[in-house]
Design an enzyme around this catalytic site. Structure first.
Site: not given
Ligand code: C2G
Length: 129
Positions: A45, A47
């Site tokens: 990712k 990240k």
């Molecule tokens: N999220 C949210 N609102 C935000 C930020 C994040 O609802 N303002 C939700 C995202 O949609 C996700 C969860 O919080 O469902 C976790 O966000 P992230 O840590 O950014 O997840 P991500 O990096 O998208 O990883 O296999 C799937 C991936 O691991 C998802």
């Protein structure tokens, strides 16, 4: 007992994450969070997390809606997770809408609206001001 799973990095944990977990838990009684490992974040990712996997795991385990935290190590583990943990509902924020529809053969798939105004990127930008 209905079981739910969701996946994510959850770095710089914020209320948008909490809103997602709170709403995900409403689909059942037992919520599993598959937390992206440091290696998965970096290799897949691009990240770089501020908090390590162990620190992010500790934060998530302290949230009342979360019942279990497991590692997310690759993109391919979801079907196995759903079968292994007998998951009824897979939940993700709607930034992922459609991406996991293939899981509909194994469980209910739900995309929930993100909390629009907050993101880790925004937090980091604001802190640099
Ligand atoms: N999220 C949210 N609102 C935000 C930020 C994040 O609802 N303002 C939700 C995202 O949609 C996700 C969860 O919080 O469902 C976790 O966000 P992230 O840590 O950014 O997840 P991500 O990096 O998208 O990883 O296999 C799937 C991936 O691991 C998802």
């Amino acid at each position: 007992m209905k079981r739910i799973i969701t996946y994510g990095t959850y770095d710089l944990l914020h209320y948008g994450h909490i809103n997602l977990l709170k709403r995900a838990k409403e689909f059942g009684e037992y919520l599993i969070v598959a937390l992206s490992t440091d290696a998965f974040n970096w290799n897949e990712k691009e990240k770089r997390c501020y908090f390590s996997y162990e620190e992010r795991k500790q934060l998530l385990e302290s949230i009342r809606y979360v019942d279990l935290v497991i590692p997310e190590e690759n993109w391919e583990q979801k079907i196995n997770d759903i079968q292994l943990y007998k998951i009824d509902t897979f939940v993700m924020g709607d930034d992922w809408r459609g991406k996991f529809d293939f899981l509909k053969d194994y469980c209910e798939v739900v995309y929930l609206p993100r909390t629009p105004e907050i993101s880790t990127t925004q937090i980091k930008k604001d802190l640099r001001r």
